[in-house]
Design an enzyme around this catalytic site. Structure first.
Site, PDB file in Angstrom:
ATOM      1  N   ASP A  14       0.872  -1.246  -0.074  1.00 26.51           N
ATOM      2  CA  ASP A  14       0.111  -0.056  -0.059  1.00 26.51           C
ATOM      3  C   ASP A  14       0.832   1.434   0.144  1.00 26.51           C
ATOM      4  O   ASP A  14       2.058   1.305   0.167  1.00 26.51           O
ATOM      5  CB  ASP A  14      -0.939  -0.152   1.239  1.00 26.51           C
ATOM      6  CG  ASP A  14      -1.560   1.092   1.416  1.00 26.51           C
ATOM      7  OD1 ASP A  14      -2.337   1.726   0.468  1.00 26.51           O
ATOM      8  OD2 ASP A  14      -1.793   1.395   2.564  1.00 26.51           O
ATOM      9  N   ASP A  22      -0.342   5.073   1.001  1.00 23.78           N
ATOM     10  CA  ASP A  22      -0.775   6.101   2.299  1.00 23.78           C
ATOM     11  C   ASP A  22      -0.614   5.497   3.424  1.00 23.78           C
ATOM     12  O   ASP A  22      -1.213   4.458   3.850  1.00 23.78           O
ATOM     13  CB  ASP A  22      -1.797   6.601   2.029  1.00 23.78           C
ATOM     14  CG  ASP A  22      -1.894   7.561   0.705  1.00 23.78           C
ATOM     15  OD1 ASP A  22      -1.105   8.196   0.420  1.00 23.78           O
ATOM     16  OD2 ASP A  22      -2.801   7.508  -0.148  1.00 23.78           O
ATOM     17  N   ASP A  58      -2.453  -0.785   5.789  1.00 23.66           N
ATOM     18  CA  ASP A  58      -2.702  -0.272   7.205  1.00 23.66           C
ATOM     19  C   ASP A  58      -4.109  -0.528   7.420  1.00 23.66           C
ATOM     20  O   ASP A  58      -4.648  -0.098   8.447  1.00 23.66           O
ATOM     21  CB  ASP A  58      -2.346   1.170   7.293  1.00 23.66           C
ATOM     22  CG  ASP A  58      -2.916   2.115   6.410  1.00 23.66           C
ATOM     23  OD1 ASP A  58      -2.779   1.823   5.117  1.00 23.66           O
ATOM     24  OD2 ASP A  58      -3.670   3.132   6.963  1.00 23.66           O
TER      25      ASP A  58
HETATM   26 MG   LIG Z   1      -2.946   2.953   3.310  1.00 23.75          MG
END
Ligand SMILES: [Mg+2]
Length: 175
Positions: free
Chosen positions: A9, A11, A135
């Site tokens: 990922d 961000d 996340d």
């Molecule tokens: Mg993320």
């Protein structure tokens, strides 16, 4: 040799939008938010009601994603992972149409060894790599490989996934 594949990922995993939020709300609104205040929360939950709409306005601005700081040790670790695994960057970027060009240029600056063929900008993350580092647990829902939850303030209270707190920990597990 068949390499294992990894979906990574952007961000809050390799790029740091929270640091930019903190800077923007300091500059533009005079608030001094800290990461400690975010423990178990989204950044938007810290904002007073009259400012909550501004968060999406910042994210939707052209340029928002262009100058984010890389997460510490992500560049070095992913450069090493890249030698051993098929590394894909998978970002749900289509939610923010003006982010696409910024994100690709940012990746070229900070992760120049990642080819355009290995960059996936999408909506829902429907991927079948062997490993996913993210996340957001919603991205694990339909994923059947090994899930590594990268620690971000909003997810610190979750316990049901294998967790990595830093890129050094990712290196220890995967290299
Ligand atoms: Mg993320």
């Amino acid at each position: 040799m068949n390499k294992l594949s990894i979906a990574i990922d952007m961000d809050e995993v390799i790029a740091d939008p929270i640091d930019k939020f903190i800077t923007l709300y300091q500059q533009d609104h005079g608030y001094n938010y800290t990461l400690d205040q975010m423990h178990g929360k989204e950044f938007g939950e810290l904002l007073p009601a009259e400012l909550t709409h501004t968060l999406r306005e910042y994210i939707n601005r052209k340029g928002f994603f262009r100058d984010l700081k890389p997460i510490p040790d992500a560049q070095e670790t992913i450069a090493e992972l890249h030698k051993k695994y098929d590394v894909y960057i998978v970002s749900a970027a289509t939610e923010f149409p003006l982010s696409l060009e910024d994100k690709q240029a940012w990746l070229a600056d900070h992760f120049p060894f990642i080819s355009w063929t290995n960059i996936m900008f999408c909506g829902h993350k429907i991927v079948n790599t062997d490993i996913m580092i993210d996340d957001r647990t919603k991205n694990f829902a339909k994923f059947s490989g090994r899930k590594l939850l990268f620690t971000s303030p909003h997810n610190v209270t979750l316990t049901e996934y294998e967790r990595v707190n830093t890129w050094k920990e990712v290196a220890e597990k995967l290299l």
